[in-house]
Design a protein around this motif. Sequence first.
Motif, PDB file in Angstrom:
ATOM      1  N   ARG A  92      -2.505   4.867   3.410  1.00  0.00           N
ATOM      2  CA  ARG A  92      -1.214   4.950   2.703  1.00  0.00           C
ATOM      3  C   ARG A  92      -0.355   6.041   3.318  1.00  0.00           C
ATOM      4  O   ARG A  92       0.860   5.865   3.508  1.00  0.00           O
ATOM      5  CB  ARG A  92      -1.443   5.228   1.209  1.00  0.00           C
ATOM      6  CG  ARG A  92      -0.141   5.232   0.404  1.00  0.00           C
ATOM      7  CD  ARG A  92      -0.398   5.487  -1.070  1.00  0.00           C
ATOM      8  NE  ARG A  92      -0.854   6.856  -1.310  1.00  0.00           N
ATOM      9  CZ  ARG A  92      -1.118   7.337  -2.522  1.00  0.00           C
ATOM     10  NH1 ARG A  92      -0.992   6.561  -3.595  1.00  0.00           N
ATOM     11  NH2 ARG A  92      -1.526   8.579  -2.670  1.00  0.00           N
ATOM     12  N   THR A 100       2.066   2.322  -3.478  1.00  0.00           N
ATOM     13  CA  THR A 100       1.129   2.470  -4.583  1.00  0.00           C
ATOM     14  C   THR A 100       1.113   3.911  -5.082  1.00  0.00           C
ATOM     15  O   THR A 100       1.542   4.841  -4.387  1.00  0.00           O
ATOM     16  CB  THR A 100      -0.302   2.086  -4.166  1.00  0.00           C
ATOM     17  OG1 THR A 100      -0.689   2.893  -3.034  1.00  0.00           O
ATOM     18  CG2 THR A 100      -0.388   0.615  -3.799  1.00  0.00           C
ATOM     19  N   ARG A 149       3.364   5.580   5.128  1.00  0.00           N
ATOM     20  CA  ARG A 149       4.535   6.301   4.601  1.00  0.00           C
ATOM     21  C   ARG A 149       5.185   7.175   5.664  1.00  0.00           C
ATOM     22  O   ARG A 149       6.250   7.756   5.418  1.00  0.00           O
ATOM     23  CB  ARG A 149       4.111   7.168   3.412  1.00  0.00           C
ATOM     24  CG  ARG A 149       3.796   6.390   2.154  1.00  0.00           C
ATOM     25  CD  ARG A 149       3.342   7.322   1.030  1.00  0.00           C
ATOM     26  NE  ARG A 149       3.225   6.612  -0.240  1.00  0.00           N
ATOM     27  CZ  ARG A 149       2.826   7.175  -1.373  1.00  0.00           C
ATOM     28  NH1 ARG A 149       2.515   8.468  -1.395  1.00  0.00           N
ATOM     29  NH2 ARG A 149       2.747   6.466  -2.485  1.00  0.00           N
ATOM     30  N   LEU A 157       0.813  -1.214   0.000  1.00  0.00           N
ATOM     31  CA  LEU A 157       0.000   0.000   0.000  1.00  0.00           C
ATOM     32  C   LEU A 157       0.847   1.265   0.000  1.00  0.00           C
ATOM     33  O   LEU A 157       0.564   2.209  -0.747  1.00  0.00           O
ATOM     34  CB  LEU A 157      -0.937   0.009   1.208  1.00  0.00           C
ATOM     35  CG  LEU A 157      -1.825   1.246   1.353  1.00  0.00           C
ATOM     36  CD1 LEU A 157      -2.773   1.385   0.160  1.00  0.00           C
ATOM     37  CD2 LEU A 157      -2.607   1.203   2.659  1.00  0.00           C
ATOM     38  N   GLN A 158       1.889   1.296   0.812  1.00  0.00           N
ATOM     39  CA  GLN A 158       2.688   2.510   0.924  1.00  0.00           C
ATOM     40  C   GLN A 158       3.439   2.847  -0.365  1.00  0.00           C
ATOM     41  O   GLN A 158       3.885   3.983  -0.562  1.00  0.00           O
ATOM     42  CB  GLN A 158       3.682   2.419   2.087  1.00  0.00           C
ATOM     43  CG  GLN A 158       4.681   1.275   1.993  1.00  0.00           C
ATOM     44  CD  GLN A 158       4.187   0.033   2.712  1.00  0.00           C
ATOM     45  OE1 GLN A 158       2.987  -0.228   2.742  1.00  0.00           O
ATOM     46  NE2 GLN A 158       5.101  -0.710   3.306  1.00  0.00           N
ATOM     47  N   TRP A 162      -8.231   4.566   1.783  1.00  0.00           N
ATOM     48  CA  TRP A 162      -6.946   3.972   1.412  1.00  0.00           C
ATOM     49  C   TRP A 162      -5.856   5.026   1.359  1.00  0.00           C
ATOM     50  O   TRP A 162      -4.712   4.778   1.742  1.00  0.00           O
ATOM     51  CB  TRP A 162      -7.050   3.270   0.051  1.00  0.00           C
ATOM     52  CG  TRP A 162      -7.997   2.125   0.023  1.00  0.00           C
ATOM     53  CD1 TRP A 162      -8.400   1.354   1.076  1.00  0.00           C
ATOM     54  CD2 TRP A 162      -8.694   1.621  -1.125  1.00  0.00           C
ATOM     55  NE1 TRP A 162      -9.300   0.402   0.657  1.00  0.00           N
ATOM     56  CE2 TRP A 162      -9.501   0.538  -0.677  1.00  0.00           C
ATOM     57  CE3 TRP A 162      -8.713   1.967  -2.482  1.00  0.00           C
ATOM     58  CZ2 TRP A 162     -10.307  -0.191  -1.556  1.00  0.00           C
ATOM     59  CZ3 TRP A 162      -9.517   1.250  -3.349  1.00  0.00           C
ATOM     60  CH2 TRP A 162     -10.303   0.179  -2.887  1.00  0.00           C
TER      61      TRP A 162
END
Length: 247
Positions: free
Chosen positions: A180, A108, A184, A105-106, A176
Amino acid sequence: MTVCEFQEIDPEVLNRATEKALEALDSERTPRLLVEFYDTATNFAGSTFAMLQPRDAGAVTATDLLALRTLSIKLGAYEIRQFLDGGPNERKISQLLGELPSAELQNTNAADFSPMAAFYDEVKRLLAGAGTKNSNRWVAASKLTARKRPDLFPVRDRVVCGYLGILKQTDRARDWYVFRHLMRNSDITSRLSELPARIAAAANGRDVRLDEEPLRLLDAILWRYAMTASTEIPVDDEDARGESESD
């Protein structure tokens, strides 16, 4: 293809979510809360939800649906057939799984949210089966997508989203984006990397089996901390993650 378009998230929303995540991670209660959650002698889902074998990356299987039960999701015969009948629904799900980004996810980007939304939306559609009390099963869909890709999809429910201050967004892609942002943040990832040692020190010989994915660890502490810190968050049966025998 599903296209995700939304305005940028208000920085105040992101800052509040970050502050709340760090509050949970920094709490002295965190190791104890996670020992309870991951202790195999309790009825909390722990790592069983994501790690239950066998795991098939290319399909939603009976094991995946069983894993949902560990997070208190009930499925009727109709919903089960939608995923396991060997027909067009099953083929569509496998196709959408194959189109998901390989990144965590981080890592994307904006374009990755479209195939994520396509998979999530199809799962949600299939879960809104005949006879279900709630046709908007966004929590159940969040849990099943997280089971299939625990490194990519966070578990969104009223408890966690309410705690982070994003429940009113009512949009999976906007949520999301917030998760995210959290993944991060260097302070958050640093705390997550320290969690296994903190949990081990608090385990006192209990059989504790942790999730492998940092995103799953974040979800676990946000949910446990929020559930014990406030009684004002509106919850539903599907927001549960199993329960301790002592609760």
